[in-house]
Design a protein around this motif. Structure first.
Motif, PDB file in Angstrom:
ATOM      1  N   TRP A 133       0.944  -1.111   0.106  1.00 57.46           N
ATOM      2  CA  TRP A 133       0.005   0.065   0.029  1.00 57.46           C
ATOM      3  C   TRP A 133       0.874   1.234  -0.038  1.00 57.46           C
ATOM      4  N   PRO A 207      -6.388   1.741  12.475  1.00 56.96           N
ATOM      5  CA  PRO A 207      -6.584   3.014  13.106  1.00 56.96           C
ATOM      6  C   PRO A 207      -5.822   4.080  12.788  1.00 56.96           C
ATOM      7  N   GLU A 209      -4.320   6.689  13.898  1.00 59.33           N
ATOM      8  CA  GLU A 209      -3.173   6.747  14.546  1.00 59.33           C
ATOM      9  C   GLU A 209      -2.215   5.742  14.153  1.00 59.33           C
ATOM     10  N   VAL A 210      -2.463   4.374  13.846  1.00 62.64           N
ATOM     11  CA  VAL A 210      -1.569   3.550  13.578  1.00 62.64           C
ATOM     12  C   VAL A 210      -1.094   3.765  12.208  1.00 62.64           C
ATOM     13  N   LEU A 211      -1.924   3.990  11.227  1.00 56.51           N
ATOM     14  CA  LEU A 211      -1.550   4.389   9.863  1.00 56.51           C
ATOM     15  C   LEU A 211      -0.520   5.492   9.921  1.00 56.51           C
ATOM     16  N   ILE A 213       1.662   6.288  12.357  1.00 56.30           N
ATOM     17  CA  ILE A 213       3.015   6.069  12.791  1.00 56.30           C
ATOM     18  C   ILE A 213       3.626   5.047  11.629  1.00 56.30           C
ATOM     19  N   ALA A 214       2.785   4.312  11.027  1.00 57.19           N
ATOM     20  CA  ALA A 214       3.458   3.471   9.650  1.00 57.19           C
ATOM     21  C   ALA A 214       4.056   4.331   8.782  1.00 57.19           C
ATOM     22  N   GLU A 216       4.941   7.391   8.808  1.00 58.92           N
ATOM     23  CA  GLU A 216       5.840   8.164   9.296  1.00 58.92           C
ATOM     24  C   GLU A 216       7.426   7.310   9.191  1.00 58.92           C
ATOM     25  N   MET A 217       7.176   5.923   9.698  1.00 61.35           N
ATOM     26  CA  MET A 217       8.129   5.071   9.570  1.00 61.35           C
ATOM     27  C   MET A 217       8.725   4.929   8.203  1.00 61.35           C
ATOM     28  N   LEU A 218       7.850   4.864   7.091  1.00 64.07           N
ATOM     29  CA  LEU A 218       8.228   4.630   5.939  1.00 64.07           C
ATOM     30  C   LEU A 218       8.493   6.030   4.994  1.00 64.07           C
TER      31      LEU A 218
END
Lengths: 234, 234
Positions: A133, A207, A209-211, A213-214, A216-218
């Motif tokens: 994604w 969620p 918030e989880v999306l 964080i993901a 940002e990590m990528l």
């Protein structure tokens, strides 16, 4: 008397490209189902025969190099990752290998951000394709048309979405290459009747918030791919 | 500022036992999700550091031996297979290793017919457990109670069903060891929203003819496990 129906057997040559810091599951999921293509020969291909380090203790041994891999493959497969895949995009020999074998392979395939490598090798120009994604919106950098599906067939290009989609991708490919019963047997052996204990497997389901964080990590991965793609077009 | 919430990090010691002719996906699926236990240390453990041959070109390098593996593990995991798993059942050192580390590990776990190895090591006596569908009826040979589910938790024993169930198993374990958001992120990274192109993943779903062929292909495995289990009880 042999138990296995004769038409379950074939003789495909399959080359799976592996590289350091890739996501091993992108290709090990498919390897399971492709191993059910009885009679097929599967090679793990890399620069040399040194172990490929996939991180967190996992190292896979190549069986062939870019030089010794069969020239004419039935299936060329490449998986993805993040930092490792970005490094692979910038690896001229790896990209040249994909472009060469991909120009003749019967099926040119990828799982996860592996489609960005196919794209960078010029193999997805004018094709519909998918990716992890995070990588789907990047496909246009390579002249491909992004499709928001788990497995996308367009002529002989077959691309799978992120990581776990490799199972759906490879089973779909087995269905094209063998009688239906052989594919059904492969699914039964894998006990592939998935039942995730959570429902957070897509950007829509996770969620916010989880999306966040993901994403940002990528973010370095995304900007790195864009930059590398643009340099490649110069 | 670090993107990742501090409570997503831990320090588990994880030992994954590997052996020749096992089904690599049984442990590589879980390895993906267990790698999302940030801070954890994962070792692939075998007799020695020689490559473990999983068949069809796939070889994995161990990172530790039965001697050098940490004595106290948070997670002990073993996968399955058919002929390779039968050979592993008859491998006294491997079974002794499972019995030893399993006697102290916080979580004693398996995927697929790996539960038969846990059983043979005496680790499932009096426990509810699952296995690959072909192995589930064999669990009683080891004093375990067969449960027809994809993932079974009984106290600190966690067993997964066949091959692909390793993903559901490992994600469920991540949910026990980290905040919910961390498990949701792991699922999102894996894009784990499976959508099999066929529905033949269980004995109930598969056509009778396909199930018959699969059972016949596995009949030597079944009789071999029964024989080995009975010898073990003498």
């Amino acid at each position: 008397m042999d138990i296995i129906p004769p038409d379950w057997k074939g003789s495909e040559k399959i080359g799976i490209v592996i590289y350091d810091h890739m996501t091993a599951l992108d290709v090990i999921g498919p390897h399971y189902f492709l191993s059910k293509l009885l009679g097929a020969d599967i090679q793990f291909v890399s620069h040399n025969l040194d172990p490929v380090q996939c991180g967190n203790g996992l190292a896979i041994l190549p069986t062939a190099t870019f030089e010794t891999c069969p020239r004419d493959l039935d299936i060329l497969l490449v998986g993805g990752g993040s930092s490792g895949t970005l490094a692979a995009m910038r690896d001229d020999r790896l990209i040249a290998f994909l472009a060469d074998r991909g120009s003749r392979a019967k099926w040119v395939t990828s799982v996860c951000t592996g489609s960005l490598l196919l794209g960078h090798a010029g193999l997805l120009r004018g094709y519909r394709a998918t990716s992890h994604w995070i990588g789907r919106p990047l496909l246009k950098e390579f002249g491909a048309t992004e499709v928001d599906e788990r497995v996308v067939f367009d002529r002989n290009r077959v691309t799978g979405a992120g990581v776990s989609a490799g199972l759906d991708f490879a089973l779909a490919l087995v269905m094209r290459l063998r009688p239906l019963a052989a594919a059904q047997a492969a699914q039964l052996f894998a006990e592939y009747a998935p039942n995730p204990p959570l429902h957070s497997g897509t950007p829509d389901e996770a969620p916010a918030e989880v999306l966040g964080i993901a994403r940002e990590m990528l973010s370095d991965f995304v900007s790195g791919v864009q930059e590398t793609a643009r340099q490649g077009r110069k």
